[in-house]
Enzyme design. Structure first.
Site, PDB file in Angstrom:
ATOM      1  N   HIS A  83      33.332  52.633  46.002  1.00  0.00           N
ATOM      2  CA  HIS A  83      34.681  53.155  45.762  1.00  0.00           C
ATOM      3  C   HIS A  83      35.685  52.441  46.668  1.00  0.00           C
ATOM      4  O   HIS A  83      35.404  52.200  47.850  1.00  0.00           O
ATOM      5  CB  HIS A  83      34.728  54.676  45.996  1.00  0.00           C
ATOM      6  CG  HIS A  83      34.100  55.462  44.883  1.00  0.00           C
ATOM      7  ND1 HIS A  83      33.608  56.743  45.046  1.00  0.00           N
ATOM      8  CD2 HIS A  83      33.882  55.133  43.570  1.00  0.00           C
ATOM      9  CE1 HIS A  83      33.129  57.175  43.888  1.00  0.00           C
ATOM     10  NE2 HIS A  83      33.270  56.214  42.985  1.00  0.00           N
ATOM     11  N   ASP A 134      38.321  53.127  48.254  1.00  0.00           N
ATOM     12  CA  ASP A 134      38.783  53.693  49.523  1.00  0.00           C
ATOM     13  C   ASP A 134      37.713  53.579  50.617  1.00  0.00           C
ATOM     14  O   ASP A 134      37.939  54.009  51.760  1.00  0.00           O
ATOM     15  CB  ASP A 134      39.263  55.150  49.341  1.00  0.00           C
ATOM     16  CG  ASP A 134      38.212  56.068  48.750  1.00  0.00           C
ATOM     17  OD1 ASP A 134      37.472  55.649  47.831  1.00  0.00           O
ATOM     18  OD2 ASP A 134      38.105  57.226  49.216  1.00  0.00           O
ATOM     19  N   HIS A 135      36.568  52.978  50.284  1.00  0.00           N
ATOM     20  CA  HIS A 135      35.527  52.682  51.276  1.00  0.00           C
ATOM     21  C   HIS A 135      35.289  51.182  51.401  1.00  0.00           C
ATOM     22  O   HIS A 135      35.212  50.656  52.503  1.00  0.00           O
ATOM     23  CB  HIS A 135      34.223  53.419  50.913  1.00  0.00           C
ATOM     24  CG  HIS A 135      34.392  54.903  50.941  1.00  0.00           C
ATOM     25  ND1 HIS A 135      34.012  55.682  52.003  1.00  0.00           N
ATOM     26  CD2 HIS A 135      34.979  55.741  50.045  1.00  0.00           C
ATOM     27  CE1 HIS A 135      34.344  56.951  51.756  1.00  0.00           C
ATOM     28  NE2 HIS A 135      34.936  56.999  50.571  1.00  0.00           N
ATOM     29  N   HIS A 190      35.177  61.516  54.662  1.00  0.00           N
ATOM     30  CA  HIS A 190      36.500  62.139  54.473  1.00  0.00           C
ATOM     31  C   HIS A 190      36.668  63.381  55.338  1.00  0.00           C
ATOM     32  O   HIS A 190      35.694  64.077  55.635  1.00  0.00           O
ATOM     33  CB  HIS A 190      36.700  62.585  53.009  1.00  0.00           C
ATOM     34  CG  HIS A 190      36.843  61.469  52.027  1.00  0.00           C
ATOM     35  ND1 HIS A 190      38.075  60.941  51.674  1.00  0.00           N
ATOM     36  CD2 HIS A 190      35.922  60.779  51.311  1.00  0.00           C
ATOM     37  CE1 HIS A 190      37.897  59.977  50.766  1.00  0.00           C
ATOM     38  NE2 HIS A 190      36.601  59.856  50.531  1.00  0.00           N
ATOM     39  N   HIS A 248      26.491  60.468  44.230  1.00  0.00           N
ATOM     40  CA  HIS A 248      27.957  60.315  44.195  1.00  0.00           C
ATOM     41  C   HIS A 248      28.265  59.003  43.471  1.00  0.00           C
ATOM     42  O   HIS A 248      29.090  58.959  42.557  1.00  0.00           O
ATOM     43  CB  HIS A 248      28.507  60.321  45.614  1.00  0.00           C
ATOM     44  CG  HIS A 248      29.979  60.092  45.718  1.00  0.00           C
ATOM     45  ND1 HIS A 248      30.906  61.039  45.372  1.00  0.00           N
ATOM     46  CD2 HIS A 248      30.696  59.008  46.115  1.00  0.00           C
ATOM     47  CE1 HIS A 248      32.131  60.559  45.542  1.00  0.00           C
ATOM     48  NE2 HIS A 248      32.025  59.315  45.996  1.00  0.00           N
ATOM     49  N   HIS A 280      29.507  52.834  49.969  1.00  0.00           N
ATOM     50  CA  HIS A 280      29.497  52.773  48.496  1.00  0.00           C
ATOM     51  C   HIS A 280      30.718  52.019  48.001  1.00  0.00           C
ATOM     52  O   HIS A 280      31.619  51.689  48.765  1.00  0.00           O
ATOM     53  CB  HIS A 280      29.366  54.169  47.879  1.00  0.00           C
ATOM     54  CG  HIS A 280      30.525  55.097  48.096  1.00  0.00           C
ATOM     55  ND1 HIS A 280      30.909  55.550  49.343  1.00  0.00           N
ATOM     56  CD2 HIS A 280      31.391  55.681  47.211  1.00  0.00           C
ATOM     57  CE1 HIS A 280      31.938  56.370  49.220  1.00  0.00           C
ATOM     58  NE2 HIS A 280      32.264  56.459  47.933  1.00  0.00           N
ATOM     59  N   ASP A 286      30.287  59.324  51.223  1.00  0.00           N
ATOM     60  CA  ASP A 286      30.636  60.448  50.349  1.00  0.00           C
ATOM     61  C   ASP A 286      29.390  61.160  49.813  1.00  0.00           C
ATOM     62  O   ASP A 286      29.435  61.783  48.751  1.00  0.00           O
ATOM     63  CB  ASP A 286      31.505  59.979  49.182  1.00  0.00           C
ATOM     64  CG  ASP A 286      32.920  59.608  49.604  1.00  0.00           C
ATOM     65  OD1 ASP A 286      33.224  59.691  50.809  1.00  0.00           O
ATOM     66  OD2 ASP A 286      33.712  59.215  48.719  1.00  0.00           O
TER      67      ASP A 286
HETATM   68  C1  GBP Z   1      39.963  67.130  48.386  1.00  0.00           C
HETATM   69  O1  GBP Z   1      41.016  66.493  48.534  1.00  0.00           O
HETATM   70  O2  GBP Z   1      39.705  68.070  49.123  1.00  0.00           O
HETATM   71  N1  GBP Z   1      38.241  67.987  46.985  1.00  0.00           N
HETATM   72  C2  GBP Z   1      38.934  66.756  47.344  1.00  0.00           C
HETATM   73  C3  GBP Z   1      39.466  66.108  46.097  1.00  0.00           C
HETATM   74  C4  GBP Z   1      35.615  61.853  47.253  1.00  0.00           C
HETATM   75  S1  GBP Z   1      36.890  60.594  47.158  1.00  0.00           S
HETATM   76  C5  GBP Z   1      39.299  64.632  46.080  1.00  0.00           C
HETATM   77  C6  GBP Z   1      37.896  64.195  45.629  1.00  0.00           C
HETATM   78  O3  GBP Z   1      37.482  64.385  44.483  1.00  0.00           O
HETATM   79  N2  GBP Z   1      37.173  63.575  46.528  1.00  0.00           N
HETATM   80  C7  GBP Z   1      35.856  62.993  46.245  1.00  0.00           C
HETATM   81  C8  GBP Z   1      34.741  64.006  46.389  1.00  0.00           C
HETATM   82  O4  GBP Z   1      33.604  63.657  46.140  1.00  0.00           O
HETATM   83  N3  GBP Z   1      35.045  65.224  46.835  1.00  0.00           N
HETATM   84  C9  GBP Z   1      34.062  66.256  47.055  1.00  0.00           C
HETATM   85  C10 GBP Z   1      34.560  67.618  46.664  1.00  0.00           C
HETATM   86  O5  GBP Z   1      35.690  67.722  46.132  1.00  0.00           O
HETATM   87  O6  GBP Z   1      33.813  68.573  46.862  1.00  0.00           O
HETATM   88  N4  GBP Z   1      37.247  58.586  45.357  1.00  0.00           N
HETATM   89  O7  GBP Z   1      38.143  58.191  46.244  1.00  0.00           O
HETATM   90  C11 GBP Z   1      36.470  59.789  45.631  1.00  0.00           C
HETATM   91  O8  GBP Z   1      35.102  59.462  45.696  1.00  0.00           O
HETATM   92  C12 GBP Z   1      37.064  57.823  44.178  1.00  0.00           C
HETATM   93  C13 GBP Z   1      37.410  56.475  44.190  1.00  0.00           C
HETATM   94  C14 GBP Z   1      36.491  58.392  43.039  1.00  0.00           C
HETATM   95  C15 GBP Z   1      37.220  55.720  43.022  1.00  0.00           C
HETATM   96  C16 GBP Z   1      36.313  57.633  41.895  1.00  0.00           C
HETATM   97  C17 GBP Z   1      36.648  56.308  41.932  1.00  0.00           C
HETATM   98 BR1  GBP Z   1      36.339  55.258  40.385  1.00  0.00          BR
HETATM   99 ZN    ZN Z   2      33.543  58.003  46.857  1.00  0.00          ZN
END
Ligand code: GBP
Ligand code: ZN
Length: 288
Positions: free
Chosen positions: A87, A89-90, A204, A141, A85, A165
Site C-alpha cells: 500500500h 502509504d507504506h 497506524h 490485509h 506491504h 497493517d
Molecule cells: C481509521 O481511520 O480509524 N478505521 C480507519 C479507517 C489501513 S490503511 C481507515 C482504514 O480503512 N484503514 C485501514 C485498515 O485496515 N483499518 C483497520 C480498521 O479500520 O479496523 N490503506 O491506506 C489502508 O490499508 C490503503 C491503501 C488501502 C491503498 C487500500 C489501498 Br489500494
Molecule cells: Zn495497508
C-alpha cells in the site's frame, strides 16, 4: 492516481487539524533504539538503530525527507528498508528514498513494492549490525504482507515486532486480500507466540478508535477501559500510544482474544476462525 490524490488531499486537511503528533519519540533499549516517526495523517515510520554499530533500518519510509533528517540527527548509517506491504502509504516513499540515499537494501515480499532489492519470505533472517531480524509472512490485509521481528539477543528482553497493517494496537487490518483463517494464523499462531514482552510497533495510530470498538465487544473488560483512558490522554497531548506489547494485546485486542469465553459470547460462536470473521465484519460496520 486520482484516488491517491484525493486521499493525499484529505490527509493534508486532516493534518492541519493537528490530530497526528509531529514530534518524534525514541524508545531506548540495551542493544536497540527505536525512533518513532509520525507520517501523513496517522501512519508511523520506525528508525531501528543497532546501538553498537550505529547501523540502522527504516520501516515503511513514506516520507523520505523526514527519515533522512532523523538519520542525520541520530548520526547513524542507514543500510536497510523494511517494507511491510505494498500500500502506497507504506511503500510509496521507497523509490525517492533510494534515489536520495543510494545503495540501500530494500526488503519486502510483494512485487508491487517499489525499489525492491531483496525478496524476503517467512523465516528469513538477516542482520542490522548485531540486531537479528526474523521475517514473519502474514498475508490477509494484503497477500504479500510481512511483519519484522527483531529478536532479542540471548539474555535480553528488548525484542520488538513491526506489524504494519496486520496487527494494530487493539485491532487489526482490514482483510483486503485474505481470509479470517489467514488472520487467525497471523495473530494467534505467528504473532501470538512471540514472547509476551515483545514490543509491538504498528503501522497506524488507530488505538483510540480500536479501543472504542473493543469496549463494545467486552464492556466489562477493565484492561480495555484503562488503556482507553490512558490512550485518550496521550492523544489529547498529541503523544503517540506506541508501542504496545504482545502481553498487552492479549488483554485488550478482540482479534487476539478469539479463544476467550467473553468474546465467544459476544460473537455467538465458539469457533475461533469464524469469530475472527465475525469481529472483522462488526468492526467494518461499527459506528461509535
Ligand atoms: C481509521 O481511520 O480509524 N478505521 C480507519 C479507517 C489501513 S490503511 C481507515 C482504514 O480503512 N484503514 C485501514 C485498515 O485496515 N483499518 C483497520 C480498521 O479500520 O479496523 N490503506 O491506506 C489502508 O490499508 C490503503 C491503501 C488501502 C491503498 C487500500 C489501498 Br489500494
Ligand atoms: Zn495497508
Amino acid at each position: 492516481m486520482l484516488q491517491r490524490l484525493i486521499y493525499f488531499t484529505v490527509k493534508s486537511i486532516r493534518n492541519l487539524t493537528g490530530t497526528h503528533s509531529t514530534h518524534s519519540l525514541t524508545v531506548s533499549g540495551k542493544t536497540m533504539d527505536v525512533k518513532i516517526l509520525s507520517a501523513l495523517s496517522d501512519n508511523y515510520m520506525y528508525l531501528i538503530i543497532d546501538k553498537d554499530s550505529k547501523k540502522a533500518a527504516i520501516v515503511d519510509p513514506v516520507e523520505p525527507d523526514k527519515v533522512l533528517q532523523s538519520v542525520s540527527e541520530a548520526g547513524v548509517e542507514l543500510t536497510t528498508v523494511l517494507t511491510t506491504h505494498h500500500h502506497w502509504d507504506h511503500s510509496g516513499g521507497n523509490a525517492e528514498l533510494v534515489s536520495k540515499a543510494p545503495g540501500l537494501t530494500v526488503c519486502g515480499f510483494d512485487d508491487r513494492i517499489g525499489a525492491l532489492t531483496k525478496k524476503v519470505n517467512h523465516g528469513d533472517t538477516f542482520s542490522i549490525g548485531k540486531l537479528k531480524i526474523n521475517c514473519l509472512y502474514t498475508p490477509c490485509h494484503t497477500s504479500g504482507h510481512i511483519c519484522y521481528h527483531v529478536v532479542p539477543p540471548s539474555g535480553e528482553s528488548d525484542g520488538a515486532v513491526f506489524t504494519g497493517d496486520t496487527l494494530f494496537q487493539a485491532g487489526c487490518g482490514k482483510f483486503f486480500e485474505g481470509t479470517p483463517d489467514q488472520m487467525y494464523d497471523a495473530l494467534i499462531n505467528k504473532l501470538g507466540s512471540l514472547p509476551d514482552s515483545t514490543k509491538v510497533y504498528c503501522g497506524h495510530e488507530y488505538t483510540v478508535s480500536n479501543l472504542v470498538f473493543a469496549q463494545s465487544t467486552e464492556p466489562s473488560n477493565k484492561d480495555i477501559q484503562d488503556r482507553l483512558n490512558w490512550a485518550k490522554v496521550r492523544r489529547s497531548l498529541s503523544e503517540t500510544t506506541i508501542p504496545s506489547t504482545i502481553a498487552m494485546e492479549k488483554l485488550i485486542n478482540p482479534f487476539m482474544r478469539v479463544k476467550e469465553p467473553s468474546i465467544q459470547k459476544y460473537a455467538g460462536s465458539t469457533n475461533p476462525v469464524e469469530i475472527m470473521g465475525i469481529l472483522r465484519n462488526a468492526k467494518n460496520n461499527f459506528k461509535a
